[in-house]
Scaffold this active site. Structure first.
Site, PDB file in Angstrom:
ATOM      1  N   ALA A  61     -10.635  -4.782 -12.115  1.00  0.00           N
ATOM      2  CA  ALA A  61     -10.440  -3.789 -11.045  1.00  0.00           C
ATOM      3  C   ALA A  61     -10.277  -4.433  -9.675  1.00  0.00           C
ATOM      4  O   ALA A  61     -10.309  -3.742  -8.665  1.00  0.00           O
ATOM      5  CB  ALA A  61     -11.615  -2.818 -11.019  1.00  0.00           C
ATOM      6  N   GLU A 113      -3.442  -9.771  -9.139  1.00  0.00           N
ATOM      7  CA  GLU A 113      -3.258 -11.105  -8.549  1.00  0.00           C
ATOM      8  C   GLU A 113      -3.753 -12.180  -9.511  1.00  0.00           C
ATOM      9  O   GLU A 113      -3.131 -13.231  -9.667  1.00  0.00           O
ATOM     10  CB  GLU A 113      -4.021 -11.186  -7.216  1.00  0.00           C
ATOM     11  CG  GLU A 113      -3.448 -10.223  -6.189  1.00  0.00           C
ATOM     12  CD  GLU A 113      -4.165 -10.271  -4.853  1.00  0.00           C
ATOM     13  OE1 GLU A 113      -5.383  -9.978  -4.823  1.00  0.00           O
ATOM     14  OE2 GLU A 113      -3.526 -10.595  -3.842  1.00  0.00           O
ATOM     15  N   GLU A 133      -4.245  -1.162  -2.588  1.00  0.00           N
ATOM     16  CA  GLU A 133      -4.949  -1.590  -1.366  1.00  0.00           C
ATOM     17  C   GLU A 133      -4.716  -0.623  -0.204  1.00  0.00           C
ATOM     18  O   GLU A 133      -5.636  -0.294   0.538  1.00  0.00           O
ATOM     19  CB  GLU A 133      -4.504  -3.005  -0.969  1.00  0.00           C
ATOM     20  CG  GLU A 133      -5.140  -4.116  -1.786  1.00  0.00           C
ATOM     21  CD  GLU A 133      -4.438  -4.394  -3.104  1.00  0.00           C
ATOM     22  OE1 GLU A 133      -3.545  -3.608  -3.502  1.00  0.00           O
ATOM     23  OE2 GLU A 133      -4.788  -5.399  -3.755  1.00  0.00           O
TER      24      GLU A 133
HETATM   25  C1  1HE Z   1     -16.110  -1.286  -8.896  1.00  0.00           C
HETATM   26  C2  1HE Z   1     -14.722  -1.536  -8.734  1.00  0.00           C
HETATM   27  C3  1HE Z   1     -14.331  -2.388  -7.662  1.00  0.00           C
HETATM   28  C4  1HE Z   1     -14.999  -0.195 -10.411  1.00  0.00           C
HETATM   29  N1  1HE Z   1     -15.307  -2.887  -6.890  1.00  0.00           N
HETATM   30  N2  1HE Z   1     -17.026  -1.818  -8.077  1.00  0.00           N
HETATM   31  N3  1HE Z   1      -8.975  -2.058  -6.883  1.00  0.00           N
HETATM   32  C5  1HE Z   1      -9.191  -0.743  -6.938  1.00  0.00           C
HETATM   33  O1  1HE Z   1      -8.879   0.001  -6.019  1.00  0.00           O
HETATM   34  C6  1HE Z   1      -9.833  -0.232  -8.198  1.00  0.00           C
HETATM   35  C7  1HE Z   1     -11.017   0.661  -7.939  1.00  0.00           C
HETATM   36  N4  1HE Z   1     -11.571   1.108  -9.212  1.00  0.00           N
HETATM   37  C8  1HE Z   1     -11.043   2.168  -9.893  1.00  0.00           C
HETATM   38  O2  1HE Z   1     -10.047   2.759  -9.519  1.00  0.00           O
HETATM   39  C9  1HE Z   1     -11.730   2.562 -11.175  1.00  0.00           C
HETATM   40  O3  1HE Z   1     -13.082   2.114 -11.115  1.00  0.00           O
HETATM   41  C10 1HE Z   1     -11.078   1.984 -12.449  1.00  0.00           C
HETATM   42  C11 1HE Z   1      -9.733   2.683 -12.663  1.00  0.00           C
HETATM   43  C12 1HE Z   1     -10.860   0.489 -12.355  1.00  0.00           C
HETATM   44  C13 1HE Z   1     -11.997   2.243 -13.653  1.00  0.00           C
HETATM   45  O4  1HE Z   1     -12.308   3.602 -13.754  1.00  0.00           O
HETATM   46  P1  1HE Z   1     -13.502   4.049 -14.739  1.00  0.00           P
HETATM   47  O5  1HE Z   1     -13.571   5.551 -14.684  1.00  0.00           O
HETATM   48  O6  1HE Z   1     -13.342   3.407 -16.047  1.00  0.00           O
HETATM   49  O7  1HE Z   1     -14.843   3.423 -14.104  1.00  0.00           O
HETATM   50  P2  1HE Z   1     -15.648   3.876 -12.795  1.00  0.00           P
HETATM   51  O8  1HE Z   1     -16.647   4.934 -13.167  1.00  0.00           O
HETATM   52  O9  1HE Z   1     -14.724   4.197 -11.664  1.00  0.00           O
HETATM   53  O10 1HE Z   1     -16.393   2.524 -12.418  1.00  0.00           O
HETATM   54  C14 1HE Z   1     -17.466   2.021 -13.190  1.00  0.00           C
HETATM   55  C15 1HE Z   1     -18.329   1.172 -12.264  1.00  0.00           C
HETATM   56  O11 1HE Z   1     -17.549   0.073 -11.812  1.00  0.00           O
HETATM   57  C16 1HE Z   1     -18.743   1.915 -11.012  1.00  0.00           C
HETATM   58  O12 1HE Z   1     -19.996   1.405 -10.609  1.00  0.00           O
HETATM   59  P3  1HE Z   1     -21.358   2.244 -10.832  1.00  0.00           P
HETATM   60  O13 1HE Z   1     -22.426   1.375 -10.257  1.00  0.00           O
HETATM   61  O14 1HE Z   1     -21.171   3.550 -10.106  1.00  0.00           O
HETATM   62  O15 1HE Z   1     -21.472   2.436 -12.331  1.00  0.00           O
HETATM   63  C17 1HE Z   1     -17.707   1.513 -10.000  1.00  0.00           C
HETATM   64  O16 1HE Z   1     -18.138   1.614  -8.662  1.00  0.00           O
HETATM   65  C18 1HE Z   1     -17.510   0.068 -10.396  1.00  0.00           C
HETATM   66  N5  1HE Z   1     -16.229  -0.459  -9.929  1.00  0.00           N
HETATM   67  N6  1HE Z   1     -14.052  -0.851  -9.684  1.00  0.00           N
HETATM   68  C19 1HE Z   1     -16.600  -2.603  -7.099  1.00  0.00           C
HETATM   69  N7  1HE Z   1     -13.068  -2.718  -7.453  1.00  0.00           N
HETATM   70  C20 1HE Z   1      -8.624 -10.539  -2.369  1.00  0.00           C
HETATM   71  S1  1HE Z   1      -8.121  -9.028  -1.874  1.00  0.00           S
HETATM   72  C21 1HE Z   1      -7.922  -8.092  -3.305  1.00  0.00           C
HETATM   73  C22 1HE Z   1      -7.662  -6.677  -2.950  1.00  0.00           C
HETATM   74  C23 1HE Z   1      -8.176  -5.773  -4.037  1.00  0.00           C
HETATM   75  O17 1HE Z   1      -8.412  -6.157  -5.137  1.00  0.00           O
HETATM   76  S2  1HE Z   1      -8.398  -4.132  -3.604  1.00  0.00           S
HETATM   77  C24 1HE Z   1      -9.242  -3.442  -4.988  1.00  0.00           C
HETATM   78  C25 1HE Z   1      -8.285  -2.700  -5.803  1.00  0.00           C
END
Ligand code: 1HE
Length: 263
Positions: A61, A113, A133
């Site tokens: 993610a 990436e 992003e």
């Molecule tokens: C996270 C992250 C994360 C999940 N950082 N904690 N990336 C994104 O914008 C992706 C953001 N994430 C999502 O859209 C969704 O989480 C997913 C589609 C990946 C997965 O959905 P799902 O329903 O299977 O899981 P969930 O319930 O959303 O997430 C489960 C847990 O993972 C939850 O934590 P919890 O403590 O509430 O159980 C989420 O908060 C956690 N989680 N994704 C932190 N990304 C060097 S620059 C790079 C720029 C980027 O990469 S921008 C990020 C883009």
């Protein structure tokens, strides 16, 4: 004691590097990046290829958004974070061993990436690609402007980021983000099979492919031709050439023949 976020084990001649943070969808926090760096800095000597995989329903993610939110980093702090991502992902791309990614579910943001730093990408039908992003008020920082833009073209990357478009596995293959689609849930098995085949190439040939082709693409044509001839001079006089070409000469080497197109 907490479990490691990145593990490494051998499967025949293939080192399998696993993102092991499924509860957080394999989001990359500072600890995970450090473990990833350590894994690719000291792969077992006997490894001839690598598979990179993520535990759970999603490959990765991207950046750990919670850590970034909580740390309230300064511009310089985040510049350093990005540079650590670049160093680690360069070790994946240019470490000298072919790296096959096994993808499933989200391959988004920094997850894309990371995948783009590998050499061969096997998706399964659940795989999707996005650069979300902009919707979160941030920007790519793990090399996408170079690696993803080169794969799909800068214009497609701008469009993908502006619109937040999500590409499915098939669209990903059409753009080169993945190279084949396995049957559901089997991208790891398919990636392992592919990595084992790649591992049968001469190690020096694989080294040349993964270290020189992308770099030569950065050079002028004149410099590129010169670098290619140098690389070829090293490979074509390597330890395995006499044996492998001898097998061609005595007709024991399998012929090049069409394969079934991947699904
Ligand atoms: C996270 C992250 C994360 C999940 N950082 N904690 N990336 C994104 O914008 C992706 C953001 N994430 C999502 O859209 C969704 O989480 C997913 C589609 C990946 C997965 O959905 P799902 O329903 O299977 O899981 P969930 O319930 O959303 O997430 C489960 C847990 O993972 C939850 O934590 P919890 O403590 O509430 O159980 C989420 O908060 C956690 N989680 N994704 C932190 N990304 C060097 S620059 C790079 C720029 C980027 O990469 S921008 C990020 C883009």
């Amino acid at each position: 004691m907490s479990e490691k976020n990145v593990t490494v084990h051998m499967d025949d001649e293939v080192a399998v590097v696993t993102l092991n943070r499924a509860a957080k969808r394999n989001a990359i926090d500072e600890q995970t990046l450090a473990e990833l760096d350590a894994a690719f800095s000291s792969l077992p000597r006997e490894a001839r290829a690598v598979v990179l995989t993520g535990k759970g329903p999603h490959f990765c993610a991207g950046l750990d958004l919670k850590e970034h939110h909580d740390k309230e980093r300064t511009a310089v702090d985040f510049m350093r974070v990005c540079q650590r991502w670049h160093t680690t992902f360069d070790k994946i791309q240019y470490g000298g061993l072919p790296v096959v990614a096994a993808l499933q579910g989200a391959v988004v943001g920094g997850g894309l990436e990371l995948a783009a730093a590998t050499h061969v990408r096997v998706a399964d039908p659940s795989t999707y690609f996005a650069l979300p992003e902009g919707q979160k008020g941030i920007f790519t920082g793990g090399g996408a402007t170079v690696r993803v833009a080169r794969i799909i073209t800068p214009n497609r990357m701008v469009e993908m980021m502006l619109t937040g478009r999500v590409l499915n596995a098939k669209a990903g293959v059409q753009l080169g983000l993945a190279h084949e689609i396995s049957v559901p849930g089997e991208s790891l098995r398919a990636a392992l099979a592919l990595a084992k085949r790649v591992a049968q190439n001469a190690p020096l040939s694989n080294y040349a492919m993964v270290t020189s082709i992308s770099r030569i693409a950065d050079m002028s044509a004149t410099d590129g031709m010169f670098a290619e001839s140098l690389m070829a001079a090293v490979v074509q006089t390597g330890a395995e050439v006499q044996t492998r070409l001898g097998a061609f000469v005595d007709k024991s080497l399998p012929k090049v023949a069409p394969q079934h197109a991947p699904a």
